[in-house]
Write an enzyme that holds these catalytic residues in place. Structure first.
Site, mmCIF file in Angstrom:
data_model
loop_
_atom_site.group_PDB
_atom_site.id
_atom_site.type_symbol
_atom_site.label_atom_id
_atom_site.label_comp_id
_atom_site.label_asym_id
_atom_site.label_seq_id
_atom_site.Cartn_x
_atom_site.Cartn_y
_atom_site.Cartn_z
ATOM 1 C CB ALA A 178 -0.914 -0.012 1.223
ATOM 2 C CG HIS A 226 5.382 2.125 12.469
ATOM 3 N ND1 HIS A 226 5.621 2.404 13.799
ATOM 4 C CD2 HIS A 226 6.504 1.513 12.009
ATOM 5 C CE1 HIS A 226 6.830 1.999 14.122
ATOM 6 N NE2 HIS A 226 7.401 1.436 13.060
ATOM 7 N NE ARG A 267 -14.903 -3.846 5.899
ATOM 8 C CZ ARG A 267 -14.425 -3.030 6.795
ATOM 9 N NH1 ARG A 267 -13.371 -2.300 6.518
ATOM 10 N NH2 ARG A 267 -14.992 -2.918 7.972
ATOM 11 C CG PHE A 314 -9.124 5.810 -0.728
ATOM 12 C CD1 PHE A 314 -7.828 6.292 -0.751
ATOM 13 C CD2 PHE A 314 -9.539 5.089 0.381
ATOM 14 C CE1 PHE A 314 -6.962 6.076 0.301
ATOM 15 C CE2 PHE A 314 -8.676 4.867 1.449
ATOM 16 C CZ PHE A 314 -7.386 5.362 1.405
ATOM 17 C CB THR A 373 0.108 -2.929 9.213
ATOM 18 O OG1 THR A 373 -0.608 -3.814 8.366
ATOM 19 C CG2 THR A 373 0.890 -1.959 8.382
ATOM 20 C CD GLU A 387 6.062 0.297 -1.737
ATOM 21 O OE1 GLU A 387 5.113 -0.430 -1.404
ATOM 22 O OE2 GLU A 387 7.041 0.525 -1.001
HETATM 23 C C1 DLZ Z 1 5.531 -3.750 5.490
HETATM 24 C C2 DLZ Z 1 4.048 -3.875 5.322
HETATM 25 C C3 DLZ Z 1 3.254 -4.265 6.405
HETATM 26 C C4 DLZ Z 1 3.839 -4.588 7.731
HETATM 27 N N1 DLZ Z 1 1.934 -4.396 6.269
HETATM 28 C C5 DLZ Z 1 1.352 -4.116 5.060
HETATM 29 C C6 DLZ Z 1 -0.044 -4.233 4.889
HETATM 30 O O1 DLZ Z 1 -0.812 -4.618 5.774
HETATM 31 N N2 DLZ Z 1 -0.529 -3.899 3.677
HETATM 32 C C7 DLZ Z 1 0.230 -3.498 2.626
HETATM 33 O O2 DLZ Z 1 -0.285 -3.213 1.543
HETATM 34 N N3 DLZ Z 1 1.562 -3.389 2.783
HETATM 35 C C8 DLZ Z 1 2.146 -3.682 3.946
HETATM 36 N N4 DLZ Z 1 3.489 -3.584 4.098
HETATM 37 C C9 DLZ Z 1 4.321 -3.252 2.931
HETATM 38 C C10 DLZ Z 1 4.467 -1.744 2.710
HETATM 39 O O3 DLZ Z 1 3.291 -1.211 2.201
HETATM 40 C C11 DLZ Z 1 5.624 -1.502 1.716
HETATM 41 O O4 DLZ Z 1 5.367 -2.176 0.533
HETATM 42 C C12 DLZ Z 1 6.962 -1.914 2.234
HETATM 43 O O5 DLZ Z 1 7.206 -1.310 3.472
HETATM 44 C C13 DLZ Z 1 8.092 -1.544 1.253
HETATM 45 O O6 DLZ Z 1 8.169 -0.159 1.071
#
Ligand code: DLZ
Length: 300
Positions: free
Chosen positions: A187, A219, A258, A244, A217, A189
Site C-alpha cells: 500500500a 505503524h 469486503r 480510493f 502492520t 507504494e
Molecule cells: C511492510 C508492510 C506491512 C507490515 N503491512 C502491510 C499491509 O498490511 N498492507 C500493505 O499493503 N503493505 C504492507 N506492508 C508493505 C508496505 O506497504 C511496503 O510495501 C513496504 O514497506 C516496502 O516499502
C-alpha cells in the site's frame, strides 16, 4: 399517452417511431367481448425514451400539430425522418418542413404523414433548457481509459479487489485494452505509482486498491494516513479522479468480507466510483471549462 384518431394513424406513427430507433415497450390490446366495432377495442404501443419530461401547457400550444416531440439532436432526427419517408411506397407525400427557428427559442420541423396526421419535432436553443438541477455522472466507461494500481501485499485480498474493479469497468463498456494495471509491492507504494500514471494525462481516472491489516502492520496508523494523504494529494494536484479502494481492516476475515464475501466487493465499488467521477469531471469541464476534483472513499 396520446390518443390517435384511427387505426391507420396508430400504425403510421408506430412505424415512424420504430424507424427513429425508439425502443419498444410492452404494448397492449383490449377487445370488447360482445361487439367487434373498433370503438370498443383499443390498443397501445409503448415507446421508451431514455430521458423524458412531462410538460403541461396552458393556453395555445406553441405549434400546430398536437404531437410535439422534444429531441436533443434535431438535425439527425430530421435526416432520419426524411430517409424513412423516402422509403415509404408513397414517398415523402405529405411533406417535411426544414428545421426553423420558432418565436419560443427553439428549432422545429413538422412532418405530415398524410392529411390530418402531423408530428412536430423540436429542440430548444437554450443550453440550460431541461437541464437537471445537479451535474451527475453517468456510468458508461466506454471510450475512456482507466488505470488500476493494486498492491501485492495481502494478494489474496487485493486480487479479488482487482477482479471486482475490472468487472465494474468491463461491464460498464470499457475495452480491456483501455485498462492499464500496475502492481506495486504494498500500500505504501500506491500513491507514487498513482501519481505517475495520473501525470501522463492518459487516464480518465485511477483506481487504487490495497489492504492494510491493523494486526499485521507496524505503524498501521502512520502508513494508512500517508497512503490516504498521498492518493488524495495526487488527485488534487493532477486533477485526475482517484478512487480510493484501500481497505483498512482489523483482521483478514474482515478484509475477505469486503473483497467479495459478506460486504460486497470494494474493488467493484471503487471501479464504479471511478467511472462516475470520470464522467462528472468531463461534464464539469464542459460546463465550466475548468477542472474540479473530489475524494472518493469506498474502503475502510
Ligand atoms: C511492510 C508492510 C506491512 C507490515 N503491512 C502491510 C499491509 O498490511 N498492507 C500493505 O499493503 N503493505 C504492507 N506492508 C508493505 C508496505 O506497504 C511496503 O510495501 C513496504 O514497506 C516496502 O516499502
Amino acid at each position: 399517452m396520446v390518443r390517435v384518431a384511427s387505426e391507420a394513424d396508430f400504425s403510421e406513427l408506430a412505424e415512424l417511431f420504430e424507424a427513429l430507433g425508439f425502443e419498444q415497450g410492452k404494448g397492449w390490446s383490449e377487445r370488447a367481448q360482445q361487439e367487434s366495432s373498433s370503438e370498443n377495442s383499443s390498443r397501445g404501443a409503448a415507446f421508451l425514451a431514455p430521458l423524458g419530461n412531462l410538460e403541461l401547457v396552458y393556453g395555445r400550444l406553441p405549434a400546430d400539430p398536437p404531437l410535439l416531440i422534444e429531441v436533443t439532436a434535431l438535425d439527425e432526427i430530421h435526416t432520419a425522418v426524411k430517409t424513412w419517408l423516402m422509403g415509404r411506397p408513397e414517398g415523402a407525400a405529405g411533406g417535411i418542413s426544414e428545421p426553423t427557428l420558432t418565436d419560443w427559442n427553439a428549432r422545429l420541423f413538422t412532418v405530415e404523414l398524410r392529411p390530418g396526421l402531423s408530428v412536430a419535432f423540436w429542440q430548444s436553443e437554450n443550453p440550460l433548457h431541461n437541464r437537471p438541477m445537479a451535474i451527475e455522472g453517468d456510468l458508461s466507461a466506454a471510450g475512456r481509459r482507466f488505470a488500476i494500481v493494486a498492491a501485492r501485499w495481502n494478494a489474496v485480498i487485493t486480487d479479488r479487489l482487482l477482479q471486482g474493479a475490472l468487472d465494474a469497468l468491463l461491464r460498464s463498456g470499457c475495452a480491456r485494452t483501455d485498462v492499464e494495471i500496475v502492481r506495486v509491492p504494498g500500500a505504501w507504494e500506491i500513491p507514487s505509482a498513482a501519481r505517475t500514471l495520473a501525470e501522463t494525462g492518459r487516464f480518465a481516472a485511477i483506481i487504487t486498491l490495497g489492504v492494510l491489516l491493523r494486526g499485521e502492520t507496524a505503524h498501521y496508523e502512520a502508513i494508512y494516513n500517508e497512503v490516504a494523504r498521498g492518493i488524495g494529494q495526487s488527485q488534487q494536484e493532477t486533477g485526475v479522479p482517484h478512487a480510493f479502494g484501500v481497505l483498512t481492516c482489523e483482521t483478514l476475515e474482515q478484509a475477505l468480507d469486503r473483497a467479495g464475501l459478506k460486504s460486497g466487493n470494494k474493488g467493484f465499488e471503487a471501479g464504479i466510483a471511478a467511472i462516475e467521477m470520470a464522467s462528472i469531471q468531463e461534464k464539469i469541464q464542459m460546463e465550466n471549462g475548468r477542472v474540479s476534483t473530489a475524494v472518493i472513499e469506498v474502503g475502510s
